[in-house]
Motif scaffolding. Structure first.
Motif, PDB file in Angstrom:
ATOM      1  N   SER A 315      26.554  41.380 -15.259  1.00 43.54           N
ATOM      2  CA  SER A 315      26.602  40.816 -16.609  1.00 43.54           C
ATOM      3  C   SER A 315      25.748  41.605 -17.597  1.00 43.54           C
ATOM      4  CB  SER A 315      26.126  39.361 -16.581  1.00 43.54           C
ATOM      5  OG  SER A 315      24.716  39.287 -16.375  1.00 43.54           O
ATOM      6  N   GLY A 316      24.912  42.515 -17.076  1.00 43.73           N
ATOM      7  CA  GLY A 316      24.040  43.290 -17.945  1.00 43.73           C
ATOM      8  C   GLY A 316      22.609  42.808 -17.968  1.00 43.73           C
ATOM      9  N   LYS A 317      22.268  41.813 -17.178  1.00 46.97           N
ATOM     10  CA  LYS A 317      20.899  41.310 -17.116  1.00 46.97           C
ATOM     11  C   LYS A 317      20.073  42.203 -16.205  1.00 46.97           C
ATOM     12  CE  LYS A 317      18.087  37.340 -15.721  1.00 46.97           C
ATOM     13  NZ  LYS A 317      18.094  35.984 -15.119  1.00 46.97           N
ATOM     14  N   PRO A 318      18.935  42.739 -16.699  1.00 45.88           N
ATOM     15  CA  PRO A 318      18.116  43.623 -15.864  1.00 45.88           C
ATOM     16  C   PRO A 318      17.627  42.928 -14.596  1.00 45.88           C
ATOM     17  CG  PRO A 318      17.477  43.818 -18.168  1.00 45.88           C
ATOM     18  CD  PRO A 318      18.422  42.648 -18.082  1.00 45.88           C
ATOM     19  N   CYS A 319      17.650  43.672 -13.495  1.00 46.92           N
ATOM     20  CA  CYS A 319      17.101  43.194 -12.232  1.00 46.92           C
ATOM     21  C   CYS A 319      15.621  43.569 -12.185  1.00 46.92           C
ATOM     22  CB  CYS A 319      17.826  43.833 -11.049  1.00 46.92           C
ATOM     23  SG  CYS A 319      19.614  43.549 -11.017  1.00 46.92           S
ATOM     24  N   ASP A 320      14.778  42.655 -11.777  1.00 48.51           N
ATOM     25  CA  ASP A 320      13.327  42.879 -11.816  1.00 48.51           C
ATOM     26  C   ASP A 320      12.942  44.150 -11.063  1.00 48.51           C
ATOM     27  OD1 ASP A 320      12.949  40.613 -13.291  1.00 48.51           O
ATOM     28  OD2 ASP A 320      12.461  39.341 -11.568  1.00 48.51           O
ATOM     29  N   ASP A 321      12.393  45.125 -11.806  1.00 46.88           N
ATOM     30  CA  ASP A 321      11.816  46.339 -11.220  1.00 46.88           C
ATOM     31  C   ASP A 321      12.764  47.089 -10.297  1.00 46.88           C
ATOM     32  OD1 ASP A 321       9.422  46.435 -12.517  1.00 46.88           O
ATOM     33  OD2 ASP A 321       8.324  45.282 -11.022  1.00 46.88           O
ATOM     34  N   LEU A 322      14.048  47.040 -10.564  1.00 49.87           N
ATOM     35  CA  LEU A 322      15.028  47.783  -9.779  1.00 49.87           C
ATOM     36  C   LEU A 322      15.492  48.977 -10.602  1.00 49.87           C
ATOM     37  CD1 LEU A 322      16.265  47.364  -6.943  1.00 49.87           C
ATOM     38  CD2 LEU A 322      18.285  46.425  -8.074  1.00 49.87           C
ATOM     39  N   ILE A 323      15.288  50.188 -10.099  1.00 53.21           N
ATOM     40  CA  ILE A 323      15.656  51.396 -10.839  1.00 53.21           C
ATOM     41  C   ILE A 323      16.414  52.364  -9.944  1.00 53.21           C
ATOM     42  CG2 ILE A 323      13.678  51.202 -12.406  1.00 53.21           C
ATOM     43  CD1 ILE A 323      12.325  53.460 -10.821  1.00 53.21           C
ATOM     44  N   MET A 324      17.116  53.301 -10.571  1.00 51.03           N
ATOM     45  CA  MET A 324      17.712  54.406  -9.829  1.00 51.03           C
ATOM     46  C   MET A 324      16.628  55.467  -9.693  1.00 51.03           C
ATOM     47  SD  MET A 324      21.054  56.806 -10.625  1.00 51.03           S
ATOM     48  CE  MET A 324      22.230  55.486 -10.316  1.00 51.03           C
ATOM     49  N   ARG A 337      10.965  49.668  -8.048  1.00 52.24           N
ATOM     50  CA  ARG A 337      10.082  50.607  -8.743  1.00 52.24           C
ATOM     51  C   ARG A 337       8.829  50.867  -7.890  1.00 52.24           C
ATOM     52  NH1 ARG A 337      10.338  51.145 -14.024  1.00 52.24           N
ATOM     53  NH2 ARG A 337      11.228  49.051 -14.268  1.00 52.24           N
ATOM     54  N   PRO A 338       8.425  52.135  -7.745  1.00 55.87           N
ATOM     55  CA  PRO A 338       7.205  52.420  -6.985  1.00 55.87           C
ATOM     56  C   PRO A 338       6.020  51.605  -7.498  1.00 55.87           C
ATOM     57  CG  PRO A 338       8.378  54.455  -7.460  1.00 55.87           C
ATOM     58  CD  PRO A 338       9.094  53.363  -8.206  1.00 55.87           C
ATOM     59  N   GLY A 339       5.310  50.976  -6.555  1.00 53.74           N
ATOM     60  CA  GLY A 339       4.167  50.144  -6.920  1.00 53.74           C
ATOM     61  C   GLY A 339       4.512  48.703  -7.181  1.00 53.74           C
ATOM     62  N   SER A 340       5.812  48.403  -7.251  1.00 53.06           N
ATOM     63  CA  SER A 340       6.231  47.038  -7.522  1.00 53.06           C
ATOM     64  C   SER A 340       6.192  46.195  -6.253  1.00 53.06           C
ATOM     65  CB  SER A 340       7.654  47.034  -8.089  1.00 53.06           C
ATOM     66  OG  SER A 340       8.176  45.730  -8.154  1.00 53.06           O
ATOM     67  N   THR A 341       5.960  44.906  -6.415  1.00 53.31           N
ATOM     68  CA  THR A 341       6.016  43.973  -5.292  1.00 53.31           C
ATOM     69  C   THR A 341       7.366  43.260  -5.214  1.00 53.31           C
ATOM     70  OG1 THR A 341       5.055  42.220  -6.664  1.00 53.31           O
ATOM     71  CG2 THR A 341       3.521  43.583  -5.376  1.00 53.31           C
ATOM     72  N   ALA A 342       8.284  43.657  -6.105  1.00 53.26           N
ATOM     73  CA  ALA A 342       9.603  43.021  -6.135  1.00 53.26           C
ATOM     74  C   ALA A 342      10.349  43.298  -4.834  1.00 53.26           C
ATOM     75  CB  ALA A 342      10.407  43.532  -7.321  1.00 53.26           C
ATOM     76  N   SER A 343      11.081  42.316  -4.357  1.00 51.04           N
ATOM     77  CA  SER A 343      11.891  42.488  -3.150  1.00 51.04           C
ATOM     78  C   SER A 343      13.272  42.988  -3.532  1.00 51.04           C
ATOM     79  CB  SER A 343      11.994  41.165  -2.395  1.00 51.04           C
ATOM     80  OG  SER A 343      12.552  40.157  -3.228  1.00 51.04           O
TER      81      SER A 343
END
Length: 389
Positions: A315-324, A337-343
């Motif tokens: 839908s276009g909503k950013p996923c928490d700390d998820l990057i390419m 994202r490096p350093g993130s605690t996101a699962s």
């Protein structure tokens, strides 16, 4: 308009699209366009906004953003000038330094009734433009490019002798049409205050250059400046006749990192499909690599490094700390994202994601069409996009 007809029933949702695909949310473009227009109307009601269409490279987008406005644009290539001239846009500034081999194409457009203006920042090329203009009995209007911040090309506004020498060389056959500058250094700012200072400096430098020429007896009908960060920040445009900005209509992660816009104002994204996993590495593999996203790593020097793009759900909503985090030619590697605690979210093979670009120009350049979204995230049109010079 060059709209490619489609059957809406066949493209009712993203599942019908071949990925990777470039998506354009037109409602966001409209909001971004309105924001800049309203700001300029408040700061300088009579100013001309000459939008830069180097990112768009689409006649459909040109028609859309120019609706109800003066049809005056900026381009970075003669291919752009030719494509936009073909749909009746006849007031064009080619805002990249000219070379002799391109003057015949400039003349062809002008002889077709297009008010195409070019730029120069040195005496040698100014003399060449003047010589060519004399030989063809067709004075080419030319602006002198001013370097307002050391970002790239242009003449320093403090070099009055050089500015006057270029103007004198142009008037020996061509038409000295004015001065222009681009505050590209604003892209390196780290705060709103720095962008505001860049905007003030941009106005100061270009109006000083105009004053130098007028004091030397030259007419300066056009005083042109612009970058998206400074155009949205400037508070006083006294002495300026036109503003150029381009990426404002799309925005991107670099602009978000500069705090020029929120992430929600980014109108472009790349739709991609999950093609695999590497669980031991915490990776999700998608079918959008650098051929879809580009190699641009413009956020790497910013406070928040977005890798090759910020991952969103369908839908276009950013996923928490998820990057390419990495990109091969046709493979993108997505992780926290490096350093993130996101699962890492549970995303299956075949699921679709959207990636927001670091640099709208670079990512759009990888694609030959926009999939234009309606308010329900359905695809309502396909707008062709061109590249080349």
């Amino acid at each position: 308009m060059m709209t490619e007809p489609i059957n809406p029933q066949n493209l009712a949702d993203f599942a019908d699209l071949q990925t990777p695909a470039l998506l354009l949310d037109l409602s966001i473009v409209d909001a971004n366009t309105a924001r800049l227009r309203q700001h300029l109307a408040r700061v300088a009601p009579d100013i001309l906004h000459r939008p830069h269409l180097k990112t768009a490279k689409s006649t459909d987008i040109a028609e859309h953003v120019l609706a109800g406005q003066r049809r005056a644009i900026t381009v970075s290539t003669l291919r752009e000038a030719e494509e936009f001239a073909a749909i009746g846009i006849n007031d064009i500034l080619f805002a990249v330094g000219i070379v002799p081999s391109k003057l015949e194409r400039v003349l062809a457009l002008r002889e077709a009734g297009i008010d195409l203006k070019i730029i120069v920042d040195n005496v040698a090329m100014a003399k060449e433009i003047a010589r060519f203009s004399r030989e063809k009995s067709s004075p080419i209007p030319t602006l002198i490019e001013i370097d307002c911040d050391g970002h790239r090309s242009g003449v320093k506004s403090s070099d009055a002798a050089m500015i006057a020498a270029i103007a004198a060389s142009l008037e020996d056959g061509a038409e000295m049409a004015g001065v222009m500058t681009h505050a590209g250094g604003s892209y390196d700012a780290s705060s709103a205050a720095q962008i505001a200072r860049a905007a003030t400096s941009e106005v100061t430098e270009i109006t000083r250059s105009a004053r130098i020429l007028r004091d030397a007896g030259f007419e300066v009908p056009i005083v042109s400046l612009g970058s998206t960060p400074t155009a949205l920040s400037v508070q006083d445009l006294s002495g300026v006749t036109e503003v150029r900005a381009g990426v404002y209509m799309f925005f991107d992660l670099v602009m978000s990192g500069l705090r020029v816009c929120p992430v929600e104002a980014i109108a472009l994204s790349v739709l991609t499909t999950v093609i695999g996993h590497q669980p031991d590495k915490g990776w999700i593999i998608v079918d959008a690599g650098w051929m879809a996203m580009s190699r641009d790593r413009g956020t790497a020097s910013q406070e928040l490094d977005q890798g090759y793009g910020l991952v969103c759900d369908q839908s276009g909503k950013p996923c928490d700390d998820l990057i390419m985090i990495s990109a091969n030619q046709e493979h993108g590697i997505i992780t926290a994202r490096p350093g993130s605690t996101a699962s890492l979210p549970d995303i299956a093979v075949g699921d679709q994601l959207r990636i927001l670009p670091n640099h709208a120009c670079s990512t759009a350049a990888q694609h030959d069409r926009y999939h234009v979204l309606d308010t329900d995230n359905g695809v309502k049109a396909i707008w062709p996009r061109f590249n080349g010079w």
